[in-house]
Design an enzyme around this catalytic site. Structure first.
Site, mmCIF file in Angstrom:
data_model
loop_
_atom_site.group_PDB
_atom_site.id
_atom_site.type_symbol
_atom_site.label_atom_id
_atom_site.label_comp_id
_atom_site.label_asym_id
_atom_site.label_seq_id
_atom_site.Cartn_x
_atom_site.Cartn_y
_atom_site.Cartn_z
ATOM 1 C CG HIS A 12 -0.189 0.084 2.544
ATOM 2 N ND1 HIS A 12 -0.502 -0.700 3.619
ATOM 3 C CD2 HIS A 12 0.840 0.859 2.972
ATOM 4 C CE1 HIS A 12 0.296 -0.412 4.634
ATOM 5 N NE2 HIS A 12 1.125 0.529 4.266
ATOM 6 C CG HIS A 192 8.409 -0.604 2.749
ATOM 7 N ND1 HIS A 192 7.616 -1.665 3.140
ATOM 8 C CD2 HIS A 192 7.697 0.503 3.104
ATOM 9 C CE1 HIS A 192 6.496 -1.228 3.682
ATOM 10 N NE2 HIS A 192 6.516 0.089 3.694
ATOM 11 C CD GLU A 240 3.511 -0.887 6.209
ATOM 12 O OE1 GLU A 240 3.277 0.272 6.547
ATOM 13 O OE2 GLU A 240 3.624 -1.229 5.010
HETATM 14 C C1 DHB Z 1 5.768 4.063 1.329
HETATM 15 C C2 DHB Z 1 5.387 2.790 1.765
HETATM 16 C C3 DHB Z 1 4.481 2.643 2.822
HETATM 17 O O1 DHB Z 1 4.095 1.429 3.324
HETATM 18 C C4 DHB Z 1 3.889 3.744 3.391
HETATM 19 O O2 DHB Z 1 2.949 3.540 4.350
HETATM 20 C C5 DHB Z 1 4.258 5.020 2.976
HETATM 21 C C6 DHB Z 1 5.195 5.176 1.944
HETATM 22 C C7 DHB Z 1 6.716 4.245 0.183
HETATM 23 O O3 DHB Z 1 7.380 3.271 -0.256
HETATM 24 O O4 DHB Z 1 6.829 5.371 -0.318
HETATM 25 FE FE FE Z 2 2.783 1.630 5.122
#
Ligand code: DHB
Ligand code: FE
Length: 280
Positions: A12, A192, A240
């Site tokens: 997301h 991430h 997450e």
């Molecule tokens: C990004 C990823 C996320 O899960 C989020 O909540 C906000 C930003 C991103 O990769 O930019």
């Molecule tokens: Fe997120």
């Protein structure tokens, strides 16, 4: 008796909202991501769920750092999106399935989950954008029950606990007297990290192993890791993936591996997508 007919897990990223607003779905950067949802939409059109239990994490829109419930469930008539500061348009409101919300809350509390119950609840990009990927016309043909898991402020719940939450959600749906077809939608991950020295960190090997595990003989594989170990492996926001574990756990022991997509990167994120259905 209500029935979980399937589960979708997806990343997301707020930038998805910008791509949708600007009609960039077929740009080379976005195409591999958006096209991944075509088979899912086909399946939704064929199977037509009535209600979606959305398992996601709020990022500061509904809960801020001053009050951070570990697990919360919405019981509102309507869920509204709002400006989170990403510069993306707000999406149309979602209609809650209040009786199912209360049944879920009662069942989970009975099973010793100490929940926060939200009779008013704003829903952020982690809720709205996956819904817009499933139903791009944004005329939601389903009602919703939001389930929120804290992954933004330590301490976060363990992977084991999230698995148990998912199992309990599965039992709650199965014991609901209505005849609704339920989709479970889990959003977040995969690897991430948005901040700190490892900003931009992605771990493809771990992500693919994790996706394999959810549809294999040991779907609880990732529950062997502590929160710190998961952050080490997947980045601070990679945690997450707890949403994927809870979502998978709603389906029971064996699942059909219906569809998968994995694409690196979308914004700073390794984007993953799965559709799983329960095996009778
Ligand atoms: C990004 C990823 C996320 O899960 C989020 O909540 C906000 C930003 C991103 O990769 O930019
Ligand atoms: Fe997120």
């Amino acid at each position: 008796m209500a029935k979980i007919i399937g589960a979708v897990t997806t990343s997301h990223v707020p930038a998805i909202g910008g791509a949708i607003a600007k009609g960039r779905q077929q740009d080379p950067y976005w195409k591999p991501f958006f096209d991944g949802f075509n088979p899912i939409r086909q399946w939704l059109g064929d199977n037509k769920p009535d209600v979606v239990v959305v398992i996601y994490n709020d990022h500061g829109l509904n809960f801020f750092l001053d009050k951070m419930p570990t697990f919360s469930v919405g019981a509102a008539p309507t869920y509204v999106n709002a400006d989170e500061g990403w510069g993306i348009p707000s999406l149309p409101p979602f209609t809650g399935h209040q009786p199912l919300s209360w049944h879920l809350i009662e069942s989970l509390v009975e099973e010793e989950f100490d929940l926060t119950t939200c009779q008013e609840m704003l829903v952020d990009h982690a809720f709205t954008l996956p819904m817009a990927l499933l139903w791009p016309d944004q005329k939601w043909p389903v009602t919703v029950v939001p389930v929120c898991i804290n992954t933004v402020q330590a301490p976060v719940p363990s992977a084991k606990r999230c698995w148990k939450l998912g199992e309990a959600i599965g039992r709650a749906v199965a014991s609901w007297a209505g005849d609704e077809k339920v989709l479970v939608l889990g959003t977040g991950g995969l690897s991430h990290q948005l901040d700190g020295e490892r900003a931009g960190f992605i771990n493809k090997d771990f992500d693919l192993k994790f996706m394999d595990s959810l549809v294999g003989d040991d779907p609880q594989w990732a529950t062997q890791f502590s929160g710190h170990e998961l952050v080490e492996q997947t980045g601070t926001q990679g945690i997450e993936l707890l949403m994927w574990l809870a979502t998978r756990a709603t389906l029971g022991e064996k699942v059909n591996d219906v569809f998968r997509n994995y694409h690196i990167p979308i914004s700073n994120t390794a984007s993953g997508l799965m559709l799983m259905t329960p095996k009778a």
